[in-house]
Design an enzyme around this catalytic site. Structure first.
Site: not given
Ligand code: HSE
Length: 403
Positions: A31, A127, A200
């Site tokens: 940074v 995601v 996602k």
């Molecule tokens: N519960 C989610 C998974 C955590 O198992 O992918 C990560 O987003």
């Protein structure tokens, strides 16, 4: 000196603080100035915590402190986080988050607020856990029209399916282990019912196609109906079952869905096991690109949160957030208008099946009862399939996808 606040001290929050202090010196070099975490917002009493002097239960301490320029929201859910994030952005603080529910349902609005206040709203950790996907999609692949995204986006369900496929382990035991390892959501039904994957793929689709895709408009199925019998039949055709989120451009509209899918062993997605995630992006110039890594867990997710903190700290005073417009439901094609091949397991004989579906590919497994029949249909419209299945005692039904 840039001061940071971390909202939430659960699995991801404590991981974020841990990674920050472990690599603080290197992060400061990146940074170009000193950094510190000034506050950790946590409602629980944590008298034995190493960083207890930073703990506050009052969000207004953070909001009203002009020294805090970056807020990392890792509480999860919408109830508290939406108000906190909105007011932090309006107060001129950049926000980074791992909260896919928040981004999937309020992303367009929060990005707009960030732009209006010349701050940033980043969500790399929302995601794929530790996999860099948001920034690559938004920057490195920005020369492309994105035609397709398909991925294994949930670590918990991939872990469970891997245990079922490779070890013949039961669903409940595999889920319990995933919870112990810190992969699962607080309410694991969001994982196993497909909602986490749905959020996602909505984020990725919104980013790729420039218009907000809302989870409520997406057909979503989880893995709770998958049985070891289905696993065995799929094995007989060199395939595995994976929970897939896909978003596919069809003219001006998009097809988006979350569902378990039968995937051939030759697909790059078929060998993605345990907590790993993989995301295939198909661009018109680059072709297929696959992103792979740990999709859940304390430190992989913290890796993405801390990286966003660094970019937010570096770009304070400018708005470098990505952008997508709000959109109407008709942007997403209703799933019943889509065509797919299906794997079906039913209580029926072959003649009945052929009478309904015409020519199909029959499958076999050891120990199957005489009145059980499993097969793969030709490509068929989803609504038409529903009609055909009405006269059949269906025990299992999974889409067969070519990725
Ligand atoms: N519960 C989610 C998974 C955590 O198992 O992918 C990560 O987003």
């Amino acid at each position: 000196m840039k001061k940071i606040a971390v909202l939430g001290y659960g699995v991801v929050g404590s991981g974020t603080v841990e990674v920050f202090y472990k690599n603080k010196e290197a992060l400061e070099k990146k940074v170009g100035e000193e950094l510190d975490i000034k506050y950790i917002l946590e409602v629980r009493d944590c008298p034995d915590e190493r960083y207890r002097d930073k703990f506050t239960k009052n969000f207004d301490d953070i909001l009203g402190d002009p020294e805090v320029t970056v807020v990392a929201e890792v509480i999860g859910g919408i109830k508290y986080s939406y108000g906190y994030v909105k007011s932090a952005l309006e107060a001129g603080k950049s926000v980074v988050t791992s909260n896919k529910e928040l981004v999937a349902s309020k992303g367009a609005e929060l990005l707009k607020i960030a732009k209006e206040h010349n701050v940033n709203f980043f969500f790399e950790a929302s995601v794929g856990g530790g996999i860099p996907i948001i920034r690559p999609l938004n920057q490195c692949l920005s020369a492309n029209e994105i035609d397709e995204i398909a991925g294994i986006l949930n670590g918990t369900t991939n872990f469970i399916l891997t245990k079922m496929i490779k070890e013949g382990m039961g669903f409940d035991e595999a889920l319990r282990i995933a919870q112990e390892l810190g992969y699962a959501e607080r309410d694991p039904s969001a994982d196993v019912e497909g909602h986490d994957t749905c959020r996602k793929i909505c984020i990725l689709a919104s980013l790729a196609f420039g218009r907000h895709v809302y989870p409520d408009n997406i057909h979503t199925e989880g893995i709770t109906k998958i049985t070891l019998e289905d696993v065995k039949y799929c094995e007989s055709m060199n395939s595995v079952i994976k929970l897939i989120g896909f978003a596919s451009k069809r003219g001006n509209d998009v097809a988006v869905m979350t569902c378990p899918a039968v995937i051939n062993e030759e697909s790059q997605l078929s060998g993605v096991n345990d907590v790993f995630n993989a995301i295939l992006v198909r661009g018109d110039a680059v072709g297929d690109v696959v992103f792979y890594g740990k999709g859940a867990g304390k430190l992989p997710t913290a890796s993405a949160v801390v990286s966003d903190i660094i970019v937010a700290a570096k770009s304070h005073g400018t708005s470098r957030s990505m952008n997508w417009e709000d959109s109407a439901q008709d942007f997403v094609i209703p799933y019943k208008k889509l065509d797919n091949k299906f794997y079906i397991r039913a209580k029926a004989d072959r003649k009945t099946v052929e009478g309904i579906f015409g020519e199909v590919r029959f499958l076999s497994r050891d120990g199957a009862p005489d009145d059980e029949c499993a097969f793969v249909t030709p490509v068929i419209n989803e609504a038409e399939l529903e009609g055909k299945c009405a006269s059949l005692d269906v025990l299992g039904l999974i889409r067969v996808l070519d990725y």
